[in-house]
Motif scaffolding. Sequence first.
Motif, mmCIF file in Angstrom:
data_model
loop_
_atom_site.group_PDB
_atom_site.id
_atom_site.type_symbol
_atom_site.label_atom_id
_atom_site.label_comp_id
_atom_site.label_asym_id
_atom_site.label_seq_id
_atom_site.Cartn_x
_atom_site.Cartn_y
_atom_site.Cartn_z
ATOM 1 N N ILE A 59 0.857 -1.180 0.000
ATOM 2 C CA ILE A 59 0.000 0.000 0.000
ATOM 3 C C ILE A 59 0.894 1.230 0.000
ATOM 4 O O ILE A 59 1.753 1.389 0.874
ATOM 5 N N ALA A 60 0.680 2.108 -0.979
ATOM 6 C CA ALA A 60 1.475 3.332 -1.062
ATOM 7 C C ALA A 60 0.846 4.459 -0.264
ATOM 8 O O ALA A 60 1.559 5.269 0.348
ATOM 9 N N ALA A 61 -0.490 4.549 -0.267
ATOM 10 C CA ALA A 61 -1.166 5.639 0.446
ATOM 11 C C ALA A 61 -2.635 5.302 0.615
ATOM 12 O O ALA A 61 -3.223 4.546 -0.172
ATOM 13 N N VAL A 62 -3.232 5.862 1.677
ATOM 14 C CA VAL A 62 -4.663 5.760 1.936
ATOM 15 C C VAL A 62 -5.141 7.165 2.257
ATOM 16 O O VAL A 62 -4.652 7.801 3.197
ATOM 17 N N ASP A 63 -6.094 7.663 1.468
ATOM 18 C CA ASP A 63 -6.506 9.058 1.645
ATOM 19 C C ASP A 63 -7.839 9.262 0.935
ATOM 20 O O ASP A 63 -8.461 8.295 0.468
ATOM 21 N N THR A 64 -8.263 10.518 0.847
ATOM 22 C CA THR A 64 -9.452 10.809 0.056
ATOM 23 C C THR A 64 -9.159 10.545 -1.415
ATOM 24 O O THR A 64 -7.996 10.540 -1.849
ATOM 25 N N SER A 65 -10.205 10.341 -2.177
ATOM 26 C CA SER A 65 -10.019 10.090 -3.604
ATOM 27 C C SER A 65 -9.338 11.260 -4.297
ATOM 28 O O SER A 65 -8.457 11.070 -5.151
ATOM 29 N N ASP A 66 -9.729 12.477 -3.938
ATOM 30 C CA ASP A 66 -9.109 13.654 -4.550
ATOM 31 C C ASP A 66 -7.617 13.712 -4.236
ATOM 32 O O ASP A 66 -6.797 14.013 -5.116
ATOM 33 N N ALA A 67 -7.261 13.435 -2.978
ATOM 34 C CA ALA A 67 -5.851 13.497 -2.585
ATOM 35 C C ALA A 67 -5.032 12.429 -3.291
ATOM 36 O O ALA A 67 -3.901 12.685 -3.752
ATOM 37 N N ILE A 68 -5.582 11.216 -3.400
ATOM 38 C CA ILE A 68 -4.870 10.141 -4.102
ATOM 39 C C ILE A 68 -4.733 10.480 -5.588
ATOM 40 O O ILE A 68 -3.668 10.288 -6.202
ATOM 41 N N ASP A 69 -5.795 11.027 -6.172
ATOM 42 C CA ASP A 69 -5.745 11.387 -7.595
ATOM 43 C C ASP A 69 -4.700 12.466 -7.871
ATOM 44 O O ASP A 69 -4.050 12.455 -8.911
ATOM 45 N N ALA A 70 -4.541 13.374 -6.906
ATOM 46 C CA ALA A 70 -3.565 14.452 -7.089
ATOM 47 C C ALA A 70 -2.131 13.957 -6.970
ATOM 48 O O ALA A 70 -1.215 14.536 -7.570
ATOM 49 N N ARG A 71 -1.920 12.875 -6.226
ATOM 50 C CA ARG A 71 -0.558 12.425 -5.934
ATOM 51 C C ARG A 71 -0.114 11.236 -6.773
ATOM 52 O O ARG A 71 1.092 11.002 -6.927
ATOM 53 N N PHE A 72 -1.066 10.434 -7.297
ATOM 54 C CA PHE A 72 -0.696 9.165 -7.928
ATOM 55 C C PHE A 72 -1.395 8.990 -9.274
ATOM 56 O O PHE A 72 -2.495 9.492 -9.498
ATOM 57 N N SER A 73 -0.758 8.225 -10.119
ATOM 58 C CA SER A 73 -1.374 7.767 -11.364
ATOM 59 C C SER A 73 -1.141 6.267 -11.472
ATOM 60 O O SER A 73 -0.162 5.735 -10.951
ATOM 61 N N ALA A 74 -2.066 5.573 -12.139
ATOM 62 C CA ALA A 74 -1.941 4.116 -12.257
ATOM 63 C C ALA A 74 -2.509 3.654 -13.587
ATOM 64 O O ALA A 74 -3.466 4.250 -14.107
ATOM 65 N N PRO A 75 -1.964 2.579 -14.144
ATOM 66 C CA PRO A 75 -2.506 2.032 -15.385
ATOM 67 C C PRO A 75 -3.842 1.330 -15.188
ATOM 68 O O PRO A 75 -4.551 1.048 -16.152
#
Length: 469
Positions: free
Chosen positions: A57-73
């Motif tokens: 697990i890299a991070a657990v947060d709000t969807s907006d916060a995860i979207d701002a920090r990470f990208s995934a295929p």
Amino acid sequence: MQFWRWLVLLSTVVLAAAQTPVRRPVSLIVTHGTVVTVDANRRVIEDGAVAIDGRDIAAVDTSDAIDARFSAPDTIDATGAVVMPGLINTHTHAPMVLYRGLADDLALMDWLQKYIFPAEAKTVSPEFVRAGTRLAALEMIESGTTTYADMYYFEEEVARATKAAGLRGVLGETIIQFPAPDAKTPAQGIARAETFVREFQGDDLITPAIAPHAMYTLDTETLKACRRFADSFGTPVIIHVAETQAEVQASQEKFGKTPVAYLESIGFWGPRTVAAHGVHVTQADIDVLARRRVAVSHNPESNMKLASGTAPVIAMREAGVTVALGTDGAASNNDLDMFEAMRQAAFLHKLISGDPRAIPAPTAVEMATIDGARALGMDREIGSLEPGKRADVIVVSMQSARQTPMYDPLSHLVYVTRGDDVRTTIVNGRVLMRDRKVLSLDRAQVLSDARGFAARVREAVAPEGAVRR
């Protein structure tokens, strides 16, 4: 002049790029769910997400916060669902799913001695164990269990099938006094355990263990040898303890001690030991278990079905004993659904104590997740959704009529949810089931193989009347 305009424009672009955060690439994001973390703060994130990088697990947060920090295929949309840690079943006999419904409505000793032990003597083989484990793995994946503790025969076959299915397992080679399907003597069983441990020691998914069956099916020297083995190889120990009044009475008559006290007197107890059931224990026994850091696997459904009694879970927890949940084998439950185990544990102890607050929903969820991890000595790796832990994650739908409306996700997980509400199961970052389609097993083949072995079981035991109609 044109040069200066170009330079200003370039500077603006460079400055904007510098101020735009670079999103870290990860392998998978589970987003837009109600995230139940089961961490120390018991966080529940309404529109939450989990970023998964490989097995972790890299991070657990709000969807907006995860979207701002990470990208995934790859992204899993968990809208209308709860995202939570995978469930941890701390006591099973996985291949015994092939005995599901073979003999019901019996006391433990009658069930074991008249039906199960004779059936095992005639039908258990490496092929039987492989087929049974695959069926159990399919059931667990479909109902949200990501880690389980097991004790059975030919445990190396259990391990191979478990690993192939993608599940995590703490798997114990059973040691028993009488001739077993895979070992004629306890010494042969211990030798098999050593081979098993050497094959899987250090494996990413499989933790090999030794599983002395019970104090009433082993002599003192064998029990001591199992403890020496565990200390030598650093393996967990799994054992049945104080499951019935008959076991306690026999121990008192033979040794003048309770089963827990007898095992204490021979130096058996140690860390990373899981005592399955612990139904008939005294306060003195509980104090021993707490002092020796022995965890207890509470199996409410099996204990109720066999009328074995009710474990003093509240007293154990108050004494500092880690109490986790298990289903027991499907021959005595008769399923591997950990959501049912949560619900029945909560209901049972409210009833027995007369206190509706005895096992509240958040506690039941913890018993099926982080407490299970603690019981297995794995709470630094699994049991909650936290950065750095392994990505064992399930997505549980809350969109059915039965799940509507949802005011409190923890209440729904315990008092409403069933295993077939699980939509997606992820272990070690690998998606094993997505939108109810199991990806790591050939479902049709697993069921076909299981039905084939069921026919053999019926043929083996029917002449003796073991299948009751």
